[in-house]
Enzyme design. Sequence first.
Site, PDB file in Angstrom:
ATOM      1  N   CYS A 149       0.826  -1.211   0.000  1.00 29.27           N
ATOM      2  CA  CYS A 149       0.000   0.000   0.000  1.00 29.27           C
ATOM      3  C   CYS A 149       0.861   1.263   0.000  1.00 29.27           C
ATOM      4  CB  CYS A 149      -0.926  -0.019   1.217  1.00 29.27           C
ATOM      5  SG  CYS A 149      -1.686   1.560   1.605  1.00 29.27           S
ATOM      6  N   GLY A 150       0.655   2.126  -0.994  1.00 30.89           N
ATOM      7  CA  GLY A 150       1.431   3.361  -1.094  1.00 30.89           C
ATOM      8  C   GLY A 150       1.224   4.285   0.087  1.00 30.89           C
ATOM      9  N   HIS A 151      -0.021   4.404   0.579  1.00 34.54           N
ATOM     10  CA  HIS A 151      -0.304   5.272   1.732  1.00 34.54           C
ATOM     11  C   HIS A 151       0.371   4.735   2.998  1.00 34.54           C
ATOM     12  CE1 HIS A 151      -3.008   7.710  -0.568  1.00 34.54           C
ATOM     13  NE2 HIS A 151      -3.810   6.703  -0.853  1.00 34.54           N
ATOM     14  N   CYS A 152       0.445   3.399   3.098  1.00 34.07           N
ATOM     15  CA  CYS A 152       1.120   2.782   4.251  1.00 34.07           C
ATOM     16  C   CYS A 152       2.619   3.076   4.214  1.00 34.07           C
ATOM     17  CB  CYS A 152       0.891   1.269   4.257  1.00 34.07           C
ATOM     18  SG  CYS A 152      -0.848   0.782   4.338  1.00 34.07           S
TER      19      CYS A 152
END
Length: 495
Positions: A54-57
């Site tokens: 996950c990019g946001h993670c």
Amino acid sequence: MNVVTAILLAVTCLSYAIANIDFDEGVLVINKDNFESAIQDNEFILIEFYAPWCGHCKALAPEYVKAAKQLADSGSEIKLAKVDATVETELAEKHGVRGYPTLKFFRKGIAIEYNGGRLADDIVNWLVKKTGPVAKDLPSVEKAKAFIDEHEVTIIGFFKDLESEAAKVFLEVGNAVDHYTFGISNADEVLKEYEAEDGTIILFKKFDEGKTKFTEEPTFKNIQNFISVYSLPLIVDFNQDTAQKIFGGDIKSHLLVFLSKKDRSFDKLVKKIEEPAKKFRGQVLFVTIDSDEADHERILEYFGIKNKDVPVMRLIKLEGDMIKYKPENPEISSENVLEFVNAFIEGKLKRHLLTEDLPKDWDKHPVKVLVGTNFYEVAFNKEKDVLVEFYAPWCGHCQQLAPIYEELGKKYKDSESVVIAKMDATVNELEDIKIINYPTITLYKKGTNEAVDYNGERTLTELAKFIESGGVYDQAAKEVQEEDEDDDVPRKDEL
């Protein structure tokens, strides 16, 4: 068992519990085997459910580590932890994880949703608020300076009487505002250092003018609005960290300026909107959006903007549905921006609705193509039943329906009383018709133009029955289904 033995045993048990939980850069690593002990043995613990891909993670990870270090360095008992939700699927399902990252705060084993920001300061501020006093006591200049230096934004109230009505209102606001840290002081040396009179409230920040004094009547609403306006930069850069503050703030009118940060003129263009941003501060929030960011593609699409159009601006008003306004002159200059925003404030702008150009062959195929400019003329033709599919090109259900809908169009292509049509609702908007779900299938009945939504199976046979019955067939089927569902519920006289 004597007291010493009991203490030694307790320490041993605590060490054993911690030893069973690994640390990764100060963050506890949680799994199904140690989850319960983690939330029981730690009075306050924030747990992130994440996915490695996950990019946001990935963006959150360094800030999360930084927040854990800040808490540890301050001697806080608050712990930060993480769970790989792609591995610990049972834990993720049990705790209602539907997206990544999901953060949950456990206080004495009880979970509450985390709704703070994703920068280290935001995380720490939110946690401190949930676990300690609303405002930190600042008894000395040294403490006050350290407090201000520690955070991006701080709000300090200077009250000689901490039990005064004004001080109580200040603390009420502090309790209601999660994103920022509050301090309070009644020390003469602190008031003198910051040239504050009794009752003064100052917002300190590491951007723009550095600090701003509150000058209005100290009501809850006034103080809250003051913080909402001055805690954000004069011109806010839109990203995942500021999004919540932008759209969750009290200012519901926003000027969105779409710019490319790769453009050499980026800084000059931002400079050109500073004067209008100052003039309309508190009325309109000025926001820049980097058009080069992949995450912002859907935003550009929503406004019907292509990269070749950048730089470009839009005004939005967040009241129920988002209302959009487009300038006649697209130039990003101080004069043009001032004129555009001023016309908006004075109510002189007409709402902008997206529409595609009408294709020359829009009516040459079995399924007619509708856009914003021809929708009402076709759909509201009182001499015909008109079935319209409102779709999104990227919608999987719409893609599955497409061949069936084409067959439906062929079935009625020679009909004098039925029209089968479709409209891409992502690039065509209608003032009085709001499309939320894709696909939405609606029959506009001849004679009355009454709109009846179709909720049945998306098959050729069922759709044809719906049309032939004038929308009654689907409604009747729905009523029968509801009656069947009601039969499962015991009546009062049966209880």
